[in-house]
Design an enzyme around this catalytic site. Structure first.
Site, PDB file in Angstrom:
ATOM      1  N   SER A  42      75.303  61.877  35.768  1.00  0.00           N
ATOM      2  CA  SER A  42      74.691  62.334  34.523  1.00  0.00           C
ATOM      3  C   SER A  42      75.467  63.502  33.918  1.00  0.00           C
ATOM      4  CB  SER A  42      73.225  62.673  34.781  1.00  0.00           C
ATOM      5  OG  SER A  42      72.545  62.787  33.568  1.00  0.00           O
TER       6      SER A  42
ATOM      7  N   ASP B 215      71.584  58.535  28.515  1.00  0.00           N
ATOM      8  CA  ASP B 215      70.124  58.416  28.500  1.00  0.00           C
ATOM      9  C   ASP B 215      69.481  59.562  27.723  1.00  0.00           C
ATOM     10  OD1 ASP B 215      70.758  60.216  30.514  1.00  0.00           O
ATOM     11  OD2 ASP B 215      69.428  59.346  32.020  1.00  0.00           O
TER      12      ASP B 215
ATOM     13  N   ASP C 190      75.972  59.575  30.644  1.00  0.00           N
ATOM     14  CA  ASP C 190      75.476  58.221  30.907  1.00  0.00           C
ATOM     15  C   ASP C 190      74.511  57.745  29.810  1.00  0.00           C
ATOM     16  OD1 ASP C 190      73.581  60.094  31.994  1.00  0.00           O
ATOM     17  OD2 ASP C 190      72.625  58.442  33.069  1.00  0.00           O
TER      18      ASP C 190
HETATM   19 MG    MG Z   1      71.855  61.312  32.030  1.00  0.00          MG
END
Ligand code: MG
Length: 451
Positions: free
Chosen positions: A100, A248, A246
Site C-alpha cells: 500500500s 484503493d 495500490d
Molecule cells: Mg492502499
C-alpha cells in the site's frame, strides 16, 4: 504477531522489507498455507507496481500450485479490481501483492476470500496457525498440482462496467470535467486514464508510468501532493485526484489547488449518495471524522462505528445491511459495487456530484461540517500500553466512551481515540475538534496523562 521491526505479520496480512525479512521462502510458505486454507480452487493474484512484486508473484505461484490451486494472474492491477475479480470469477480466494502506501523497499501480501473481501482477523489467525507448522501444508503429488489459467474476463471492463451502472455516465460525460490526477506510478497508472476518459473527462495526468518508482512519498496526504495541487491550479482543472500505490485510497484537491484532506473524500461521497438514496445505516470506523458522521445524520442515517481495519468495516456493513461506509483515509466502500475501499468508486461518485450540482468543488466542501484531526503515535512496551489505556479509561469514565478498540472518548464537537497498533509496540492517539489548535490540545493533554 510481529517478529521484528521490518516484518509485520498480523491480522491484515503480512508486510516486510524485501531482501531483508520478506524472503522468497517466507512468501512461498505463506502461499502454500493459503492454498491449504482454501483447500485448493481458483486463486486470483494481482500486484501493485513495486518492482519487487515480480519476485513475490512467482514465489506465490509456486506455493499455490503445490497446494493444488489454479491461478488467474492479473499481474499489475488495482487492489479493488483484484477483489472484484475474485467474486466475478467465483474464485476460492485471492492474493494482493502490495505494501500500500509504505515506502518502496516494503512489500506484502493481503489475502482475499471468495466473497471479494479481505480475510477478517479470525480468518487471518486461522491462516497463521496453518502457516506456523509446515506439516500442515497441503503438498500435492506431481499429478495433482495446480496450474496457471487464463481468465476470459477483462478486469478493467468488468470493474468499470459495474461502477457505470451506479452513476449517470451520460451526465458526467456531458460535463466534460477537467481532471488532473496523480497515480504515483502505482497500480492506478494504466486503469485511471482509461476510466476518466470513458467518463468524458479532459485528462491532465502526472505519474502514470506503472514502474513502481514513486516520484514522491506515496501516502496521498496533503504534504505529498504539492505537484498535483500546483497542476490543478496552473491548468485550471475542476478537480484533482490522487491514489495510493495500490489504488484503493483516494485523495482530492479542489479547483483552487487546495487538498481537501482524505477524511473529506468519504464525507463528500456520503453527502452525494445519501442525498439520492435512502439508507438507514452507515458504517464508519472509530477513527473516521465526525464530518462523515454529521453528514450521515443530516440525511437521517444511524452511524455504526467499528474497530479500525478495512475488514472490520466491511463486516460491519454486512451485519447492518449498510448502503455505504468506509474509512477516513480516503476509503469509500460501496458494497453494491465492491466490498472494499475503491478509489474508482470514489472518483465516479464525486464526478457525478460535480456534474449534477454544477457547483465548484470548493463550494460543496464549504457546505460540509468543518473539523480538524491531529494524530500522534509513540513507542511504548506492550505492558505499558495496557496501563496507559486503563489510565485513560479511568480518567474519562464519566464521559461517553467506547471500548471496542482501545478507548474512544466522544464530546460534543470533538473526540479522542487512543489505541494500540495491531502490528508494532506503538500507541496511537487521534483527536478531532473544530480547529487544529483544539485538536492538538486534546492530543497533548492525553499524552501528558499517559506518559
Ligand atoms: Mg492502499
Amino acid at each position: 504477531m510481529s517478529s521484528s521491526e521490518n516484518l509485520k505479520i498480523g491480522v491484515s496480512g503480512l508486510r516486510g522489507v524485501v531482501g531483508d525479512t520478506l524472503t522468497p521462502e517466507l512468501i512461498l510458505n505463506f502461499a502454500q498455507a493459503f492454498g491449504t486454507y482454501l483447500n485448493g480452487g481458483t486463486v486470483v493474484v494481482g500486484r501493485d507496481t513495486r518492482p519487487t512484486g515480480i519476485m513475490i508473484k512467482y514465489s506465490i505461484f509456486s506455493g499455490l500450485i503445490s497446494s493444488g490451486c489454479k491461478i488467474v494472474d492479473l499481474d499489475i492491477c488495482p487492489t479493488p479490481t483484484v477483489l472484484m475479480m475474485v467474486k466475478e470469477l467465483k474464485a476460492a480466494g485471492g492474493i494482493v501483492i502490495t505494501a500500500s502506501h509504505n515506502p518502496l523497499q516494503w512489500n506484502g501480501l493481503k489475502f482475499v476470500k471468495n466473497t471479494g473481501m479481505f480475510l477478517n482477523p479470525d480468518e487471518n489467525n486461522k491462516l497463521l496457525q496453518i502457516y506456523s507448522d509446515k506439516n500442515n501444508f497441503k503438498n500435492n503429488e506431481w499429478a495433482k498440482l495446480g496450474n496457471l489459467i487464463k481468465s476470459s474476463k477483462n478486469p478493467e471492463k468488468t470493474h468499470f462496467g459495474k461502477i457505470f451502472k451506479h452513476v449517470d455516465k451520460k451526465a458526467i460525460r456531458k460535463a466534460k470535467l477537467k481532471v488532473a490526477f496523480d497515480c504515483v506510478n502505482g497500480a492506478g497508472s494504466v486503469f485511471t486514464p482509461l476510466f476518466l476518459k470513458e467518463l468524458g473527462c479532459r485528462l491532465i495526468p502526472i505519474n502514470t508510468k506503472p514502474d513502481g518508482i514513486f516520484p514522491h512519498t506515496p501516502e496521498p496526504v496533503p504534504e505529498n501532493l504539492k505537484d498535483l495541487c500546483k497542476l490543478v491550479k496552473s491548468k485550471k482543472a475542476d478537480i484533482g485526484f490522487a491514489q495510493d500505490p495500490d489504488a484503493d485510497r483516494l485523495a482530492i484537491v479542489d479547483e483552487n489547488g487546495n487538498p481537501i484532506g482524505e477524511e473529506y473524500t468519504l464525507a463528500l461521497v456520503l453527502d452525494y449518495i445519501l442525498s439520492k438514496k435512502r439508507s438507514s445505516k452507515v458504517v464508519l470506523n472509530l477513527s473516521t471524522s465526525r464530518a462523515s458522521e454529521d453528514v450521515a445524520k443530516k440525511h437521517d442515517c444511524e452511524v455504526i462505528r467499528t474497530k479500525v481495519g478495512e475488514a472490520n468495516v466491511a463486516e460491519g456493513m454486512i451485519e447492518h445491511n449498510a448502503l455505504i461506509g468506509g474509512e477516513g483515509n480516503g476509503g469509500v466502500i460501496y458494497p453494491a459495487i465492491n466490498f472494499c475501499r475503491d478509489s474508482f468508486v470514489g472518483m465516479a461518485f464525486v464526478l457525478s456530484y460535480l456534474a449534477e450540482s454544477k457547483k465548484k468543488l470548493s463550494e460543496i466542501i464549504k457546505t460540509l461540517p468543518q473539523y480538524k484531526i491531529v494524530k500522534a503515535k509513540f513507542e511504548l512496551p506492550k505492558s505499558k500500553i495496557e496501563i496507559a489505556l486503563k489510565t485513560v479509561k479511568e480518567k474519562y469514565r464519566n464521559e461517553k466512551i467506547t471500548t471496542i478498540d482501545g478507548i474512544k472518548i466522544d464530546w460534543n464537537d470533538s473526540w479522542a481515540h487512543i489505541r494500540a497498533s495491531n502490528t508494532e509496540p506503538v500507541i496511537r492517539i487521534a483527536a478531532e475538534a473544530r480547529t487544529n489548535e483544539q485538536a492538538e490540545q486534546i492530543v497533548e493533554k492525553i499524552c501528558r496523562e499517559i506518559i
